[in-house]
Design an enzyme around this catalytic site. Structure first.
Site, PDB file in Angstrom:
ATOM      1  CG  HIS A 348      -1.994  -0.923   1.153  1.00 31.16           C
ATOM      2  ND1 HIS A 348      -3.282  -0.340  -0.002  1.00 31.16           N
ATOM      3  CD2 HIS A 348      -2.334  -1.990   1.575  1.00 31.16           C
ATOM      4  CE1 HIS A 348      -4.136  -1.386   0.558  1.00 31.16           C
ATOM      5  NE2 HIS A 348      -3.808  -2.249   1.163  1.00 31.16           N
ATOM      6  CE  LYS A 534      -6.767  13.578  -0.410  1.00 32.15           C
ATOM      7  NZ  LYS A 534      -6.797  12.382  -1.225  1.00 32.15           N
ATOM      8  NE  ARG A 535      -2.627   8.224   6.342  1.00 27.05           N
ATOM      9  CZ  ARG A 535      -1.457   8.275   5.717  1.00 27.05           C
ATOM     10  NH1 ARG A 535      -0.431   8.826   6.464  1.00 27.05           N
ATOM     11  NH2 ARG A 535      -0.990   7.661   4.832  1.00 27.05           N
ATOM     12  CE  LYS A 540      -2.489  10.700   2.747  1.00 26.03           C
ATOM     13  NZ  LYS A 540      -3.068   9.720   1.491  1.00 26.03           N
ATOM     14  CB  THR A 642     -10.586   4.985  -1.657  1.00 25.05           C
ATOM     15  OG1 THR A 642     -10.181   5.412  -0.228  1.00 25.05           O
ATOM     16  CG2 THR A 642      -9.715   3.844  -2.038  1.00 25.05           C
ATOM     17  CE  LYS A 646     -14.102   5.993   0.187  1.00 28.55           C
ATOM     18  NZ  LYS A 646     -13.089   6.088   1.601  1.00 28.55           N
TER      19      LYS A 646
END
Length: 811
Positions: A348, A534-535, A540, A642, A646
Site C-alpha cells: 500500500h 484525507k489523512r 498529500k 479512494t 467516492k
C-alpha cells in the site's frame, strides 16, 4: 417471509420491551438504537448461521483477510440496506412517531482505522459478502479507536475514542474459540527421538486471544460472512502470574489502542506485540478450522487463502510455518510450499519510510521462535538465490540486514502474489521500489486498483442521487456497477442536469446547516464547495491547498471589490499524534480560517471549514456536497487514493496530479472532465535524480509566491509564529521536499479554470454527470472479483437464484 411494516413494528416493540422493560414512547434515541440493532441482529442470525454451515458442509475455499485496521462506519443503516428492509423499517419507525435519523446518529462511529487502509478493508468485507464469496476478516478489537480529534486554539488535541463505552451490539463474544499467544521467554530446539527437532519453551508470557465476531451482511443475497476481531486477556489459569497492576496493564495494552506512538522503543515494541498477537490468533484459528475437515495438509492451499493487507500482518508467514513445523510435524519443504501457495500480499505504499522494519534484537526477545524461523527463511533465500542472481542482487533482497527485519521483504518472499493498488503504483513498485524483487519474481507482481462500495458511498450517503439514477436507467446498476455507464446518455438532458443540480444544492445545504450548528460558520450553498478529506501528511499536500487559499485572500485584500468565484474550502484530516509537522500544518490552516472567515473584506468569497474528528459518518455528509475533489499529492507518492473515487461517484470534479488512481479516473472521464496540474512521476524522478531543484530560485523568480510565503512569518496570519516559521523553513531552507512551490503556479492555473467553468452551470453539471456515469469500474465489487479470480482462486456462490456481476466487466 417478507417483512411488512406492521410485522416490523410488532417485533421491534417486543425487542425493545425485552431489552429495556419500559414504554418505547418514553425512551431515548440511544435506547431505540439498541433495540433496532438487536432486531437486525436477530433478523439476520439465521442467514449468518446458514452461511457458516454451508461453508463447512461444502468444504468451500475461504478467504481470510488480515488487516490491522477495519474502519466500518455506522452499521445500522448499512445492514438495513443490505437486508433489503431499509424502507420498511424507516416507514415503521416513522409510523411509531420516532425519529429514524436520530436513531441512526445514536450509533457510535468507531475509529478503528487511520483512513484509506481501514476503510478499504471494510469496503472489501462488504463486497466479499455481497458477491457471496466465502470470506472472513481478521483484526484487532481495539478498546479505544485512533483518537477523538479536537481543536483547541487551532491545535489538534487527541482524546480517547472510547467507542465501547456502551458496548458493541453487533459483536458476539466467542470465548470457546479463544487461543493462546506466547511472548518472550526462551526457546531452543531438541531432538524428539524421531530425528525431528522440537521447540522447548520456558518463561513465556502467555496471553489469551478472545475473538469477537461481527456479521458482514451481503447485499440482498442471504449471505452473512464473518469479521473476527481479537481481544487480549489474561488466561484464567494464569491469573497468579500477573500480580501487579503494571503486569496486568502490559496485557491490556495489546488491544487497547490503534497505532500506539512508535516514536520510542516502548511504542515500537507494543506495535510489534499487536501485530504478532492478531496474526498468531488468526492463523491458529484457521488451522483449527482446517483440521476439523480431516483433509491432507496438501489440500490447505486449495481450501484456505490468507491475504496480508499491507505489512502489518506479514508475521502470518513465519507463524503459519511455526505451526506446520512445530505442531504438525511437516518438513520445511512441505510447510514452505503450503505457506507460499496460501498467502498473498497487498503493498500500500511507495514511501520507503513507511516500509515496516523491526530491530532484530526486539524480535528475538519478544517472539524468539518466530525470529528463528525468519532467520531460516532468510538464509534459505540467500542460499537459493545467490547461484541464480549473484551476491549483490541477492543481498539487496534479504529479509534481515543492517540489524533490522524488513517486513515487506518477508511478505514478498513468503507469498505467491504481490499486488499494488493502482496501475501507476504497481508500475513504480516493479520499476523502482521493489525492482530487485520484480527481477526475481516477475510473475508474482500484479495490479488490483482499489475500489469502493457504492452501497455506502452512494445508496446510503446520497439517496436522492440514487433515486435519480434508478429513475433514469433502472436498478440493475446496483448489482452490476458497470451499468452506471448508461447514465452518460443523459449528459445533455436538461431535465436530468437540473435535477442533478438540485440534489447537489440540497446536499450542500445539509452540510451548511451542520457547519452553522457545529462551528457557527455561515456558508453560502451556492458557492463552489472545494473538498480535501484525507489523512494529514506532507506528501498529500494540504499545504499546497492552503497556500492557494492564502493567495486568494491576498487578492481580495488588494482589491476588496474584486469579482471572485465564492468558494467554501472544506478540510477533514487527522495527523498522527507524533507527526509534529503535520500538526503544525493543521494549526496553520485553522489560523488561516480564523483570519479569513472573520474578515469583512472577504465576506462570502472565501470560507474555510476544518471539520473536527473526520471519520466515515462525516465523510457521508461532506462527499455528496462536494463540487471539487482535491487529489493533489506529489506525483508518485500516493499509492491509489479512494476518496477520489467516492467524490467522483457523487459528482465532484477532480483537481488532480497524475498520481495513484487519478490517472485511471482521467482515462475514464477524459481530460475535459478533470482538472489536471503539476509534474508527472517521470518529471519528479528526473528532478530527484538531477538534484538541481532550488526552492529559493523558484521564489526569487516569483514575487507573488514570495509574498504568500512571507505571510507565514510576518504576522499577517496571527498566532502562528512558531508554526509559520517551521513551514516557511521546510519550503525554503530545507528545499521543499514535496515540490509544493514547483507545482504552485500550475495548481493555481487549474483552480482558475475551475472558477471559469463553474460559471457555466449546465456545462459543470454535464461534467459532474459524466464523472458519476464513469465511476462504475471503481466498484470494490470489481476489485474483489479480480482478487478472487486472479489471486485467491475462490468463486462467488449463487444465492437466491442470483449471481452478481456476471458478464459485467468494467469498461
Amino acid at each position: 417471509m417478507t417483512l411488512t411494516t406492521n410485522k416490523f413494528k410488532k417485533e421491534f416493540k417486543k425487542v425493545f420491551e425485552s431489552l429495556h422493560a419500559s414504554n418505547i414512547k418514553d425512551s431515548s434515541s440511544e435506547q431505540q438504537y439498541a433495540a433496532l440493532a438487536n432486531f437486525i441482529k436477530f433478523y439476520s442470525s439465521d442467514n449468518w448461521n446458514r452461511t457458516n454451515q454451508l461453508y463447512v458442509d461444502e468444504q468451500v475455499k475461504q478467504v481470510y483477510y488480515f488487516s490491522m485496521e477495519f474502519l466500518p462506519g455506522r452499521m445500522l443503516k448499512s445492514n438495513l440496506l443490505n437486508l433489503g428492509i431499509l424502507d420498511t423499517v424507516r416507514d415503521g419507525i416513522a409510523e411509531m412517531g420516532l425519529d429514524f435519523d436520530a436513531i441512526v446518529k445514536s450509533e457510535v462511529d468507531p475509529a478503528l482505522g487511520n483512513g484509506g487502509l481501514g476503510r478499504l478493508a471494510s469496503c472489501f468485507m462488504d463486497s466479499i459478502a455481497s458477491l457471496a464469496i466465502p470470506g472472513n476478516g481478521n483484526g484487532i478489537r481495539y478498546r479505544y479507536g485512533l483518537f477523538q480529534q479536537r481543536f483547541v486554539d487551532g491545535y489538534q488535541v487527541e482524546l480517547p475514542d472510547n467507542w465501547l463505552r456502551n458496548g458493541n451490539i453487533w459483536e458476539v463474544r466467542k470465548e470457546n474459540k479463544a487461543v493462546m499467544i506466547r511472548f518472550g521467554g526462551e526457546v531452543y530446539l531438541k531432538e524428539d527421538g524421531e530425528n525431528k527437532l522440537r521447540p522447548i519453551y520456558s518463561n513465556t508470557q502467555n496471553i489469551l486471544a478472545v475473538p469477537y465476531d461481527t456479521g458482514m451482511i451481503g447485499y440482498e443475497n442471504d449471505v452473512v460472512n464473518n469479521l473476527r476481531l481479537w481481544s487480549a486477556e489474561i488466561p484464567p489459569e494464569e491469573e497468579i502470574n500477573f500480580k501487579t497492576s503494571a503486569e496486568r496493564e502490559v496485557v491490556n495494552q495489546i488491544t487497547e489502542v490503534l497505532y500506539p506512538d512508535d516514536s520510542n522503543y516502548e511504542g515500537q515494541l507494543l506495535r510489534l506485540r499487536q501485530e504478532y498477537f492478531f496474526t498468531s490468533a488468526g492463523i491458529q484459528s484457521i488451522i483449527r478450522f482446517f483440521k476439523k475437515q480431516q483433509l491432507p495438509w496438501s489440500e490447505f492451499p486449495n481450501k484456505i487463502a490468507i491475504h496480508v493487507n499491507d505489512t502489518h500482518p506479514a508475521l502470518c508467514i513465519p507463524e503459519l510455518m511455526r505451526i506446520l513445523l512445530d505442531e504438525e510435524g511437516l518438513s520445511w519443504e512441505k510447510a514452505w510450499d503450503i505457506t507460499k501457495k496460501s498467502i498473498s500480499y497487498t503493498n500500500h505504499t511507495i514511501m520507503q519510510e513507511a516500509m515496516e522494519k523491526w530491530p532484530v534484537h526486539m524480535v528475538q526477545e519478544l517472539i524468539p521462535r518466530i525470529y528463528q524461523i525468519i532467520e531460516a527463511i532468510n538464509q534459505r533465500h540467500i542460499d537459493k538465490k545467490i547461484p541464480l542472481y549473484g551476491e549483490e542482487l541477492t543481498y539487496r533482497t534479504t529479509i534481515i540486514s543492517d540489524g533490522n527485519i524488513k517486513m515487506a521483504n518477508l511478505a514478498i518472499i513468503g507469498s505467491h502474489s504481490v499486488n499494488g493498488v493502482a496501475q501507476l503504483h504497481t508500475d513504480i513498485l516493479k520499476e523502482e521500489i521493489l525492482h530487485d524483487f520484480y527481477e526475481m519474481y516477475p510473475s508474482k507482481f500484479n495490479n488490483k486498483t482499489n475500489g469502493i462500495t457504492q452501497r455506502r458511498w452512494l445508496h446510503l450517503a446520497n439517496e436522492k442521487l440514487t433515486q435519480l439514477i434508478d429513475a433514469k436507467i433502472g436498478k440493475e446498476w446496483k448489482t452490476s456497477p458497470a451499468e452506471l455507464r448508461q447514465f452518460k446518455a443523459y449528459s445533455k438532458d436538461e431535465e436530468t442536469l437540473n435535477l442533478l443540480s438540485d440534489i447537489k444544492l440540497e446536499n450542500k445545504k445539509r452540510f451548511a446547516a451542520y457547519a452553522k450548528e457545529k462551528y457557527a460558520i455561515e456558508l453560502d450553498p451556492i458557492a463552489l464547495f472545494d473538498v480535501q478529506i484525507k489523512r494529514l501528511h506532507a506528501y498529500k499536500r494540504q499545504l499546497l491547498n492552503a497556500l492557494h487559499i492564502l493567495d486568494r485572500y491576498l487578492k481580495i485584500k488588494d482589491d476588496p471589490k474584486l469579482e471572485l468565484q465564492p468558494r467554501v474550502f472544506i478540510f477533514g484530516a487527522k495527523a498522527a499524534p507524533s507527526y509534529i509537522y503535520a500538526k503544525q500544518i493543521i494549526k496553520f490552516i485553522n489560523a488561516l480560517a480564523e483570519l479569513v472567515n472573520n474578515d469583512p473584506d472577504v465576506g462570502n468569497k472565501i470560507k474555510i471549514v476544518f471539520v473536527e474528528n473526520y471519520g466515515v459518518s462525516l465523510a457521508e455528509l461532506i462527499i455528496p456536497a462536494a463540487d471539487i475533489s482535491e487529489q493533489i499529492s506529489l506525483a508518485g507518492k500516493e499509492a491509489s487514493g479512494t476518496s477520489n473515487m467516492k467524490l467522483m461517484l457523487n459528482g465532484a470534479l477532480t483537481m488532480a496530479t497524475l498520481d495513484g488512481a487519478n490517472i485511471e479516473i482521467k482515462d475514464l472521464v477524459g481530460e475535459d472532465n478533470i482538472f489536471l496540474f503539476g509534474m508527472t512521476n517521470d518529471e519528479v524522478n528526473r528532478m530527484n535524480r538531477e538534484g538541481h531543484y532550488s526552492s529559493k530560485t523558484v521564489l526569487k523568480n516569483n514575487p507573488r509566491l514570495n509574498r504568500i510565503l512571507e505571510c507565514l512569518i510576518n504576522g499577517t496570519i496571527p498566532d502562528i509564529e512558531v508554526e509559520g516559521r517551521v513551514i516557511y523553513d521546510s519550503l525554503v531552507q530545507y528545499n521543499d521536499e514535496y515540490y509544493v512551490l514547483q507545482d504552485f503556479e500550475s495548481f493555481v492555473a487549474a483552480q482558475e479554470r475551475a472558477d471559469i467553468l463553474y460559471q457555466d452551470k449546465p456545462l459543470w453539471n454535464q461534467k459532474a454527470l459524466i464523472n458519476i456515469a464513469s465511476s462504475g469500474p471503481f466498484s470494490a465489487d470489481f476489485t474483489i472479483m479480480r482478487y478472487a479470480e486472479e489471486i485467491w482462486n475462490v468463486k462467488e456462490r449463487p444465492t437466491k437464484d442470483k449471481v452478481f456481476l456476471k458478464g459485467n466487466q468494467p469498461v
